[in-house]
Design an enzyme around this catalytic site. Structure first.
Site, PDB file in Angstrom:
ATOM      1  N   SER A  85      57.597   5.802  14.568  1.00 59.66           N
ATOM      2  CA  SER A  85      58.902   5.339  15.041  1.00 59.66           C
ATOM      3  C   SER A  85      59.963   5.598  13.997  1.00 59.66           C
ATOM      4  O   SER A  85      61.098   5.220  14.141  1.00 59.66           O
ATOM      5  CB  SER A  85      58.850   3.836  15.311  1.00 59.66           C
ATOM      6  OG  SER A  85      58.547   3.175  14.101  1.00 59.66           O
ATOM      7  N   LYS A 115      58.249   8.519   2.454  1.00 55.32           N
ATOM      8  CA  LYS A 115      57.268   9.150   3.352  1.00 55.32           C
ATOM      9  C   LYS A 115      57.176  10.662   3.163  1.00 55.32           C
ATOM     10  O   LYS A 115      56.154  11.271   3.491  1.00 55.32           O
ATOM     11  CB  LYS A 115      57.625   8.857   4.814  1.00 55.32           C
ATOM     12  CG  LYS A 115      57.500   7.405   5.223  1.00 55.32           C
ATOM     13  CD  LYS A 115      56.102   7.079   5.651  1.00 55.32           C
ATOM     14  CE  LYS A 115      56.010   5.702   6.287  1.00 55.32           C
ATOM     15  NZ  LYS A 115      54.642   5.360   6.644  1.00 55.32           N
TER      16      LYS A 115
END
Length: 333
Positions: free
Chosen positions: A88, A63
């Site tokens: 999350s 990410k």
């Protein structure tokens, strides 16, 4: 074969040129992650497997590539207001870290049920945590409130061209590291990772085959492929906490057109694959990161004669941020 063509510019939210630009932009900050292989796992799968270890990426997951691209492509005026997202997990930490490197604030809306290790990562990187309820609706409402109060730029975890372009840089590296790869197996959730990877890989090698790996307890992408439109689920149930999101309008067209099939696996198969990664590769992976190996070892993949020519398989090990308490419990079950 389907896909043996140059992908036309402007058809999707990203393309090979935006991915190459992203790579130039983020190269000073990201790690070029290693590719690992194992004769034991090759024997077990009956294929040559190449593991692209994004678990070693900064922030512990792929990410960081997309977040870095999004943050460093902002002009100075926008950047000064900071960035906001709801996540999350790994995108939250990645955005906090990218913002820290650029010297701007990051407001991270996190649901109260997020894994502790992922929340700690956000705090470690200086992100400002804002709590929400677990529902997507609650996350979005609170992120919207933060945006109104601060003017911070919203960076979606996956449904964003800058994110797709950043994640696509994995293909640029992997196909340079192992040019003989003929198949890629990639985890799927919101689709940012597999979309970027597919767009880059198909541009480099139009004949390459791309499969998604998804938990049976969160098989919305598999259902979407069958239905020919985005399907969402009222409830997901899987140990793979990073794979509970649904496809977006930027990621779905790529998954629809360029992903050959979505292979679904049980949580027990994911846990088994995690153990293999720990014991054989000596690599710490989170459940979402082990699912590619689980898919390749699954009966679905092994027994499908149409896929017997998939000989050199690149598996994206997407992340290594595992809550050890949850892991021990699942291994002891």
């Amino acid at each position: 074969m389907e896909g043996e063509r140059q992908i036309e510019k402007g058809k999707y939210a990203a393309d090979i040129s935006s991915i190459k630009e992203a790579h130039d932009r983020i190269k000073p900050f990201i790690l070029k992650t290693p590719v690992m292989s194992s004769t034991s796992l090759n024997a077990l799968s009956g294929r040559h497997l190449y593991f692209k270890c994004e678990c070693f990426q900064k922030g512990g997951a792929f990410k960081f590539r997309g977040a870095c691209n999004a943050v460093f492509s902002l002009d100075d005026e926008d950047a000064s207001k900071g960035v906001v997202t709801h996540s999350s997990g790994n995108h939250a930490a990645a955005l906090a870290l990218a913002a820290k490197l650029r010297g701007i604030p990051a407001y991270i809306v996190i649901p109260k049920n997020a894994p502790t290790c992922k929340v700690e990562n956000v705090k470690r990187y200086g992100g400002q945590v804002v709590w929400s309820e677990a529902s997507v609706q609650s996350r979005e409402e609170i992120a919207n409130k933060v945006w109104q109060e601060t003017g911070a730029i919203f960076v979606h975890p996956y449904n964003d061209g800058r994110i797709l372009s950043g994640q696509g840089t994995i293909s640029l590296e992997l196909l340079e590291q192992v040019p003989q790869i003929d198949t890629l197996v990639v985890p799927i959730s919101g689709g940012g990772l597999i979309s970027g990877i597919a767009l880059a890989a198909k541009s480099i090698n139009p004949a390459i085959r791309i499969f998604a790996a998804e938990p049976k307890g969160a098989d919305d992408a598999a259902q979407s492929k069958v239905a020919g439109r985005i399907i969402t689920m009222a409830k997901t149930n899987t140990i793979a906490d990073g794979l509970r999101a649904f496809l977006g309008d930027f990621t779905w067209p790529v998954v629809r057109d360029l992903v050959e099939e979505v292979i679904t696996v049980e949580d027990s198969e994911i846990i088994k694959a995690m153990k293999l990664c720990f014991e054989i590769l000596k690599v710490v992976v989170e459940p979402s990161g082990a699912i590619g190996l689980a898919a390749v070892l699954s009966d679905t993949f092994q027994k499908n004669l149409a896929w017997k020519d998939c000989k050199h398989i690149g598996i994206v090990v997407s992340g290594g941020n595992v809550d050890l308490g949850i892991l021990w419990n699942s291994l002891n079950k």
